[in-house]
Design an enzyme around this catalytic site. Structure first.
Site, short mmCIF file in Angstrom:
data_model
loop_
_atom_site.label_atom_id
_atom_site.label_comp_id
_atom_site.label_asym_id
_atom_site.label_seq_id
_atom_site.Cartn_x
_atom_site.Cartn_y
_atom_site.Cartn_z
N GLU A 37 0.80 -1.24 0.00
CA GLU A 37 0.00 0.00 0.00
C GLU A 37 0.83 1.29 0.00
OE1 GLU A 37 -2.68 -0.53 3.33
OE2 GLU A 37 -3.38 -2.45 2.58
N GLU B 49 -6.02 -10.87 -0.99
CA GLU B 49 -6.79 -10.63 0.24
C GLU B 49 -8.29 -10.64 -0.07
OE1 GLU B 49 -5.37 -7.21 2.43
OE2 GLU B 49 -3.28 -7.67 1.99
#
Ligand code: 9MR
Length: 356
Positions: free
Chosen positions: A161, A268
């Site tokens: 991220e 995820e």
């Protein structure tokens, strides 16, 4: 539906076996193994992010994980705050447990995550030092963790991220402030130096939001690759929702695969059914069917990319009962293919149907 039919066939076979065995020889009764499972049927590794406490202490959870998955990601156990709580102290116990558990059950481990703006321990947040000291801290953390599991953990989310939500630039982070934007490239190089055989991933979310975030991720990854940085894959998190149209998932998966040429990990996956935070929502059959259709479509699309780019699919958590979503957003939700009683949901059947 397919699973239900298989179970029925299994049951009929069991009845048939029982009858003939009883007539022939009562002592030769063999249990019929119904081996429908994600790990047995998926043509690529199918995994889950797991909570080490539940693996240790909850039998139902552990048995489900053993039966269904052949790839594990530690949900939290390898995050910097947990694994490196003090400058001179690493806390390996949970991560070691997970790696041993995976070995014992013939599963791979995907490491998560070496560098993230979140979940930093106080000693890093408060660290005082010049740029050489910061670089040393950064390199040493990455290399100590990767080296410990060299040969046992085959792949890592190296940087997680690093781009902002909008896809317009880099996300503010301590690493960016202290080390400059090239911290990403250096993280990959340090990890590679510690284990040249490990497959190294950039992991982020929002590939399915639309072209802006997706292209930001693709451009970052291509830039690294073109500069000769040792990067081997893209993790697309895919925390998505039941009301996102299929075309967004399809372009996330196929465009990222085609344009980067790297390994693709749906890293995820979960599909929220209550994105509007309705406190009174009930999980109806209709919602379950809509969610099942989304799971099926995502898995089918992933199955269709180049075989040699399919790193695998990992769901984020195991059942609706241990999903991060209800606690984080303070709402009821049912995002996973297993319910809180460890039973397979329609979403599960729809994934399995892709493999048959
Ligand atoms: O599921 C994780 C939750 O238990 C943690 O509190 C949280 C903060 O560390 O991280 C969650 O996992 C995140 C993952 O590491 C990175 N992508 C987003 C995931 C969900 O927030």
């Amino acid at each position: 539906m397919t699973t239900a039919i298989q179970l029925l066939i299994g049951l009929i076979m069991l009845t048939a076996c029982t009858k003939s065995n009883l007539t022939d020889n009562e002592n030769t009764l063999e249990p019929v193994v119904l081996d429908t499972s994600l790990r047995n049927l998926s043509p690529f590794p199918f995994g889950a992010a797991v909570n080490v406490g539940l693996l240790k202490n909850n039998n139902n959870y552990r048995q489900l994980v053993v039966r269904e998955f052949n790839s594990l990601t530690p949900e939290n156990a390898m995050k910097t705050r947990f694994i490196h709580p003090q400058q001179d102290t690493y806390a390996w116990a949970d991560a070691d447990y997970l790696v041993d558990f995976a070995d014992e059950h013939n599963m791979r481990v995907h490491g998560h995550t070496l560098v993230w703006y979140k979940n930093l321990p106080d000693w890093i947040i408060n660290f005082q030092g010049d740029s050489i000291a910061w670089e040393q801290l950064f390199r040493s953390h990455i290399q100590t963790v990767v080296s410990r599991y060299k040969g046992r953990i085959g792949s890592w989310d190296v940087v997680n991220e690093a781009l902002n939500n909008e896809g317009t630039g880099m996300r503010p982070s301590l690493w960016l402030t202290k080390l400059g934007p090239d911290y990403i490239a250096r993280a990959f190089q340090y990890a590679h130096d510690a284990d040249p055989d490990a497959l190294l991933f950039y992991n982020d979310y929002g590939n399915e939001y639309g072209p802006t975030k997706r292209n930001a991720i693709i451009n970052l990854v291509k830039g690294l690759k073109d500069a000769g940085v040792p990067i081997h894959g893209v993790g697309m998190q895919m925390h998505t929702r039941v009301n996102r149209e299929d075309q967004f998932h399809a372009s996330a998966i196929t465009n990222t695969a085609t344009e980067t040429g790297l390994l693709i990990h749906i890293a995820e996956l979960d599909i929220a059914v209550n994105p509007d935070n309705n406190p009174d929502l009930v999980f109806t059959e209709t919602l379950a069917a809509q969610q099942a259709q989304k799971y099926g479509h995502i898995v089918e699309t992933f199955t269709g990319i180049n075989t040699n780019q399919r790193f695998g699919i990992t769901t984020w958590n195991v059942t609706d009962g241990d999903s991060w979503i209800p606690g984080t957003y303070n709402r009821p939700d049912w995002p996973l293919p297993f319910d809180a009683s460890y039973q397979r949901k329609p979403a599960y059947d729809s994934i399995i149907a892709v493999f048959e």
